[in-house]
Motif scaffolding. Structure first.
Motif, PDB file in Angstrom:
ATOM      1  N   GLY A   1     -69.696  -5.737 -45.512  1.00 16.69           N
ATOM      2  CA  GLY A   1     -70.925  -4.855 -44.982  1.00 16.69           C
ATOM      3  C   GLY A   1     -70.479  -3.634 -44.693  1.00 16.69           C
ATOM      4  N   PHE A   2     -69.207  -3.487 -44.541  1.00 14.03           N
ATOM      5  CA  PHE A   2     -68.616  -1.978 -44.015  1.00 14.03           C
ATOM      6  C   PHE A   2     -69.080  -0.879 -44.531  1.00 14.03           C
ATOM      7  CE2 PHE A   2     -65.825   1.548 -43.688  1.00 14.03           C
ATOM      8  CZ  PHE A   2     -65.225   1.477 -42.503  1.00 14.03           C
ATOM      9  N   THR A   3     -69.314  -0.690 -45.968  1.00 20.00           N
ATOM     10  CA  THR A   3     -69.783   0.367 -46.649  1.00 20.00           C
ATOM     11  C   THR A   3     -71.360   0.410 -46.974  1.00 20.00           C
ATOM     12  OG1 THR A   3     -69.252  -0.614 -48.810  1.00 20.00           O
ATOM     13  CG2 THR A   3     -67.623   0.644 -47.895  1.00 20.00           C
ATOM     14  N   ALA A   4     -71.963  -0.789 -46.205  1.00 18.47           N
ATOM     15  CA  ALA A   4     -73.584  -0.634 -46.694  1.00 18.47           C
ATOM     16  C   ALA A   4     -74.158   0.386 -45.798  1.00 18.47           C
ATOM     17  CB  ALA A   4     -73.953  -1.912 -46.032  1.00 18.47           C
ATOM     18  N   GLY A   5     -73.490   0.534 -44.612  1.00 16.90           N
ATOM     19  CA  GLY A   5     -74.406   1.720 -43.843  1.00 16.90           C
ATOM     20  C   GLY A   5     -74.069   1.352 -42.234  1.00 16.90           C
ATOM     21  N   LYS A   6     -74.865   2.023 -41.546  1.00 14.80           N
ATOM     22  CA  LYS A   6     -74.962   1.904 -39.953  1.00 14.80           C
ATOM     23  C   LYS A   6     -76.348   1.136 -39.541  1.00 14.80           C
ATOM     24  CE  LYS A   6     -70.860   3.109 -39.735  1.00 14.80           C
ATOM     25  NZ  LYS A   6     -69.755   2.068 -39.738  1.00 14.80           N
ATOM     26  N   SER A   7     -76.362  -0.074 -38.904  1.00 11.63           N
ATOM     27  CA  SER A   7     -77.632  -0.441 -38.554  1.00 11.63           C
ATOM     28  C   SER A   7     -77.799   0.168 -37.304  1.00 11.63           C
ATOM     29  CB  SER A   7     -77.444  -1.886 -38.449  1.00 11.63           C
ATOM     30  OG  SER A   7     -76.621  -2.535 -37.503  1.00 11.63           O
TER      31      SER A   7
ATOM     32  N   LEU B   1     -66.778  -2.496 -36.492  1.00 11.15           N
ATOM     33  CA  LEU B   1     -67.029  -1.548 -38.019  1.00 11.15           C
ATOM     34  C   LEU B   1     -67.849  -2.769 -39.191  1.00 11.15           C
ATOM     35  CD1 LEU B   1     -64.258   0.764 -38.360  1.00 11.15           C
ATOM     36  CD2 LEU B   1     -66.286   1.159 -37.482  1.00 11.15           C
ATOM     37  N   HIS B   2     -67.676  -3.818 -38.800  1.00  9.29           N
ATOM     38  CA  HIS B   2     -68.120  -4.976 -40.152  1.00  9.29           C
ATOM     39  C   HIS B   2     -69.436  -5.619 -39.581  1.00  9.29           C
ATOM     40  CE1 HIS B   2     -63.753  -4.175 -40.855  1.00  9.29           C
ATOM     41  NE2 HIS B   2     -64.096  -4.395 -42.057  1.00  9.29           N
ATOM     42  N   PRO B   3     -70.561  -5.295 -40.266  1.00 13.60           N
ATOM     43  CA  PRO B   3     -71.629  -5.897 -39.884  1.00 13.60           C
ATOM     44  C   PRO B   3     -71.570  -7.501 -39.803  1.00 13.60           C
ATOM     45  CG  PRO B   3     -72.409  -4.052 -41.532  1.00 13.60           C
ATOM     46  CD  PRO B   3     -70.725  -4.013 -41.434  1.00 13.60           C
TER      47      PRO B   3
END
Length: 250
Positions: free
Chosen positions: A244-250, A207-209
């Protein structure tokens, strides 16, 4: 040293993020009140650190669900060290349950500790800081204060409340010389997560980029910054320490 001669109170200080923050603040010159439940490892941890750091660490037992104990904790800190410059408001509990299965009692217990407990500590602390004309409060929120997740209705309600309460406390304290901020950790590799099976832990890592879980000292570093004068123009912020969890999904 970034906290030389400052007095810092840290709740939930006996383990994990709290203990790492105790150690970072001591290393940066602070005198630290390590507060935790009476039956925790706090007494032993504080005694060890007090020897290592020349009498600058003391244990204060507290249950943050008790206004009486919280008020006494703050009073004892000031009596022992003479003032109160910083607070890391870190005590809290977890809880997982589908919303339909929560009892009122279970839901309210999580709110009482994770939201009301944070308020009790902040309220007692800012009274001292207002009288001094200075101080910094850092509330420990969570990524789940800004991000929903199934089976966490009580926890997300509490942590979302911490984030927005922090903004209000910051507005009230600004003219009085008191800064109030919050930190939103992602999933941190503490002993609690060691109870998870390998598949669940790997899922959380994914879940963490950045590709790993956080470390307690990484959250401690953020708390140290917000407690220090380096953050003198920062108040009402919610600093996400989440890989980067809350930054979005790549």
């Amino acid at each position: 040293m970034r906290l030389k001669d400052k007095v810092v109170l840290i709740t939930g200080g006996a383990s994990g993020i709290g203990l790492s923050t105790v150690e970072r603040c001591l290393a940066e010159g602070a005198r630290v009140a390590l507060a935790d439940m009476a039956d925790s490892q706090g007494q032993a941890r504080a005694a060890e650190l007090d020897q290592r750091y020349a009498g600058r660490c003391a244990f204060i037992p507290v249950d943050v669900s008790s206004t009486e104990q919280v008020d006494r904790m703050v009073a004892d800190t000031v009596q022992r060290f003479g003032r109160l410059d910083g607070v890391f408001n870190n005590a809290g509990i977890g809880g997982l349950s589908p919303a339909q299965d929560y009892t009122d009692e279970d839901f309210l217990r999580i709110l009482d500790i994770n939201l009301m407990g944070v308020f009790r500590v902040a309220r007692a602390s800012i009274k001292v800081m207002y009288a001094q004309g200075s101080g910094s409060v850092v509330n420990c929120a969570s990524i789940l204060g800004v991000f929903g997740q199934s089976n966490t209705a009580a926890y997300t309600a509490a942590k979302g409340g911490v984030v927005n309460m922090t903004r209000t406390l910051a507005l009230e304290g600004a003219a009085k010389g008191v800064r109030v901020n919050s930190i939103g950790p992602g999933y941190i590799d503490t002993p609690l997560l060691s109870l998870l099976d390998a598949a669940t832990k790997q899922f959380l890592i994914g879940l963490h980029p950045i590709g790993r879980l956080g470390r307690p000292e990484e959250v401690a570093n953020a708390a140290l910054f917000l407690l220090s004068d380096e953050a003198s123009f920062i108040t009402g912020a919610n600093l996400l320490v989440d890989g980067g969890f809350t930054a979005g999904k790549s």
